[in-house]
Motif scaffolding. Sequence first.
Motif, PDB file in Angstrom:
ATOM      1  N   SER A 160      45.665  -8.183 -39.395  1.00 11.14           N
ATOM      2  CA  SER A 160      45.427  -7.218 -38.966  1.00 11.14           C
ATOM      3  C   SER A 160      46.548  -5.756 -39.375  1.00 11.14           C
ATOM      4  CB  SER A 160      45.676  -7.651 -37.826  1.00 11.14           C
ATOM      5  OG  SER A 160      44.390  -7.382 -36.918  1.00 11.14           O
ATOM      6  N   VAL A 161      45.702  -5.083 -40.078  1.00 11.42           N
ATOM      7  CA  VAL A 161      46.100  -3.306 -40.625  1.00 11.42           C
ATOM      8  C   VAL A 161      45.871  -2.288 -39.130  1.00 11.42           C
ATOM      9  CG1 VAL A 161      46.906  -1.846 -42.385  1.00 11.42           C
ATOM     10  CG2 VAL A 161      46.205  -4.079 -42.837  1.00 11.42           C
ATOM     11  N   SER A 162      46.606  -1.428 -39.011  1.00  5.99           N
ATOM     12  CA  SER A 162      46.612  -0.716 -38.379  1.00  5.99           C
ATOM     13  C   SER A 162      47.071   0.849 -39.556  1.00  5.99           C
ATOM     14  CB  SER A 162      47.132  -1.061 -37.109  1.00  5.99           C
ATOM     15  OG  SER A 162      47.162   0.700 -36.634  1.00  5.99           O
ATOM     16  N   GLY A 163      46.256   1.708 -39.028  1.00  8.35           N
ATOM     17  CA  GLY A 163      46.537   3.380 -39.876  1.00  8.35           C
ATOM     18  C   GLY A 163      45.798   4.587 -40.606  1.00  8.35           C
ATOM     19  N   GLU A 164      45.980   5.128 -40.103  1.00  9.44           N
ATOM     20  CA  GLU A 164      44.997   6.329 -40.702  1.00  9.44           C
ATOM     21  C   GLU A 164      43.958   6.137 -41.753  1.00  9.44           C
ATOM     22  OE1 GLU A 164      45.426  11.141 -41.255  1.00  9.44           O
ATOM     23  OE2 GLU A 164      47.220   9.878 -40.517  1.00  9.44           O
ATOM     24  N   VAL A 165      43.117   6.444 -41.750  1.00  7.50           N
ATOM     25  CA  VAL A 165      42.015   6.414 -42.711  1.00  7.50           C
ATOM     26  C   VAL A 165      41.737   7.837 -43.499  1.00  7.50           C
ATOM     27  CG1 VAL A 165      39.388   5.787 -43.307  1.00  7.50           C
ATOM     28  CG2 VAL A 165      40.565   5.238 -40.916  1.00  7.50           C
ATOM     29  N   PHE A 166      41.990   8.047 -44.736  1.00  8.52           N
ATOM     30  CA  PHE A 166      42.264   8.531 -46.153  1.00  8.52           C
ATOM     31  C   PHE A 166      40.905   8.609 -47.164  1.00  8.52           C
ATOM     32  CE2 PHE A 166      45.137   5.671 -47.807  1.00  8.52           C
ATOM     33  CZ  PHE A 166      45.520   6.258 -49.349  1.00  8.52           C
ATOM     34  N   ASP A 167      41.138   8.968 -47.853  1.00  8.35           N
ATOM     35  CA  ASP A 167      39.729   9.224 -49.265  1.00  8.35           C
ATOM     36  C   ASP A 167      41.142   9.404 -50.424  1.00  8.35           C
ATOM     37  OD1 ASP A 167      38.297   9.212 -51.023  1.00  8.35           O
ATOM     38  OD2 ASP A 167      37.393  10.780 -50.643  1.00  8.35           O
ATOM     39  N   ALA A 168      41.371   7.505 -50.610  1.00 10.85           N
ATOM     40  CA  ALA A 168      42.288   7.104 -51.507  1.00 10.85           C
ATOM     41  C   ALA A 168      41.631   7.609 -52.817  1.00 10.85           C
ATOM     42  CB  ALA A 168      42.722   6.247 -51.478  1.00 10.85           C
ATOM     43  N   SER A 169      40.750   7.931 -53.427  1.00  8.21           N
ATOM     44  CA  SER A 169      39.533   8.430 -54.002  1.00  8.21           C
ATOM     45  C   SER A 169      40.610   9.367 -55.695  1.00  8.21           C
ATOM     46  CB  SER A 169      38.473   9.410 -54.286  1.00  8.21           C
ATOM     47  OG  SER A 169      37.140   8.048 -53.223  1.00  8.21           O
ATOM     48  N   ARG A 170      40.923  10.598 -55.885  1.00  8.40           N
ATOM     49  CA  ARG A 170      41.127  11.580 -55.760  1.00  8.40           C
ATOM     50  C   ARG A 170      43.003  10.903 -56.638  1.00  8.40           C
ATOM     51  NH1 ARG A 170      40.430  16.898 -52.250  1.00  8.40           N
ATOM     52  NH2 ARG A 170      38.512  16.665 -52.033  1.00  8.40           N
ATOM     53  N   SER A 171      43.520  10.086 -56.616  1.00  9.27           N
ATOM     54  CA  SER A 171      44.836   9.512 -56.135  1.00  9.27           C
ATOM     55  C   SER A 171      44.162   8.003 -57.513  1.00  9.27           C
ATOM     56  CB  SER A 171      45.482   8.262 -55.423  1.00  9.27           C
ATOM     57  OG  SER A 171      45.909   9.293 -54.111  1.00  9.27           O
ATOM     58  N   PHE A 172      42.981   8.226 -58.467  1.00  7.28           N
ATOM     59  CA  PHE A 172      42.457   7.780 -59.055  1.00  7.28           C
ATOM     60  C   PHE A 172      41.425   7.958 -60.061  1.00  7.28           C
ATOM     61  CE2 PHE A 172      43.995   4.651 -56.064  1.00  7.28           C
ATOM     62  CZ  PHE A 172      44.468   3.668 -56.729  1.00  7.28           C
ATOM     63  N   GLY A 173      41.314   9.893 -59.886  1.00 12.06           N
ATOM     64  CA  GLY A 173      40.648  10.537 -60.357  1.00 12.06           C
ATOM     65  C   GLY A 173      39.249  10.156 -60.284  1.00 12.06           C
ATOM     66  N   LEU A 174      39.020  10.284 -59.112  1.00 11.59           N
ATOM     67  CA  LEU A 174      37.490   9.314 -58.872  1.00 11.59           C
ATOM     68  C   LEU A 174      37.393  10.578 -58.033  1.00 11.59           C
ATOM     69  CD1 LEU A 174      37.821   5.794 -57.903  1.00 11.59           C
ATOM     70  CD2 LEU A 174      36.555   6.331 -59.975  1.00 11.59           C
ATOM     71  N   GLY A 175      35.677  10.410 -57.486  1.00  5.62           N
ATOM     72  CA  GLY A 175      34.744  11.314 -56.917  1.00  5.62           C
ATOM     73  C   GLY A 175      35.429  10.768 -55.186  1.00  5.62           C
ATOM     74  N   GLU A 176      34.700  11.605 -54.511  1.00  2.00           N
ATOM     75  CA  GLU A 176      35.008  11.716 -53.221  1.00  2.00           C
ATOM     76  C   GLU A 176      34.622  11.018 -52.524  1.00  2.00           C
ATOM     77  OE1 GLU A 176      34.914  15.308 -50.677  1.00  2.00           O
ATOM     78  OE2 GLU A 176      36.317  16.957 -51.764  1.00  2.00           O
ATOM     79  N   ALA A 177      35.417   9.825 -51.649  1.00  2.85           N
ATOM     80  CA  ALA A 177      34.805   9.132 -50.905  1.00  2.85           C
ATOM     81  C   ALA A 177      34.226   7.332 -51.543  1.00  2.85           C
ATOM     82  CB  ALA A 177      33.794   9.333 -49.982  1.00  2.85           C
ATOM     83  N   GLN A 178      35.149   7.568 -52.569  1.00  5.94           N
ATOM     84  CA  GLN A 178      34.745   5.942 -52.857  1.00  5.94           C
ATOM     85  C   GLN A 178      35.342   5.086 -53.328  1.00  5.94           C
ATOM     86  OE1 GLN A 178      33.950   7.045 -57.614  1.00  5.94           O
ATOM     87  NE2 GLN A 178      32.141   8.482 -56.863  1.00  5.94           N
ATOM     88  N   LEU A 179      36.689   5.226 -52.941  1.00 11.64           N
ATOM     89  CA  LEU A 179      37.725   4.492 -53.022  1.00 11.64           C
ATOM     90  C   LEU A 179      38.608   5.253 -51.117  1.00 11.64           C
ATOM     91  CD1 LEU A 179      39.873   1.986 -52.621  1.00 11.64           C
ATOM     92  CD2 LEU A 179      40.835   3.409 -54.532  1.00 11.64           C
ATOM     93  N   MET A 180      38.862   4.293 -50.308  1.00 10.07           N
ATOM     94  CA  MET A 180      38.829   4.949 -48.853  1.00 10.07           C
ATOM     95  C   MET A 180      40.035   3.835 -49.064  1.00 10.07           C
ATOM     96  SD  MET A 180      37.116   7.263 -48.007  1.00 10.07           S
ATOM     97  CE  MET A 180      37.776   7.278 -46.498  1.00 10.07           C
ATOM     98  N   GLY A 181      41.131   4.146 -48.171  1.00 11.88           N
ATOM     99  CA  GLY A 181      42.720   3.209 -47.502  1.00 11.88           C
ATOM    100  C   GLY A 181      42.440   3.938 -46.209  1.00 11.88           C
TER     101      GLY A 181
END
Length: 139
Positions: free
Chosen positions: A108-129
């Motif tokens: 189980s993992v607990s954390g704050e939801v964020f959009d990780a897409s920009r870290s990889f040069g992707l458009g928004e909301a393609q890779l969440m974390g």
Amino acid sequence: MRIGCVLVLTGLTVPSGAGALDAPADVVAFAGAARHHIGERVTLDHCHLVYANEDEITCIGLSPQDADGTVRAAGKLLIRVAAAETRGRTRALAMCAGGGLGEDCEVSVSGEVFDASRSFGLGEAQLMGLREATICWPD
């Protein structure tokens, strides 16, 4: 140990905003809706940790077995473990660095939801974390 972890994770899911999730969610169910929960703190169950490195870990959610016994990845999130979470990170590095989907790395993992897409040069909301994440091992 599991009881203590449940208590910690339960405390982490206390709503910090109007839309925060009150109860743990399944990774598969949550992955598709994650973009609607950016900034909220959540706890996700049935997270299979794979490809762990010092900076991040991939969390894979698995669909139920097909009739022929095939299990498929049905959701994926990037996990960035909190700096203070050294024990969980060390264990993930030791056990979950490869791509195996064994039960040893189901957590189980607990954390704050964020959009990780920009870290990889992707458009928004393609890779969440989840960032500032805490890992709760089953034992």
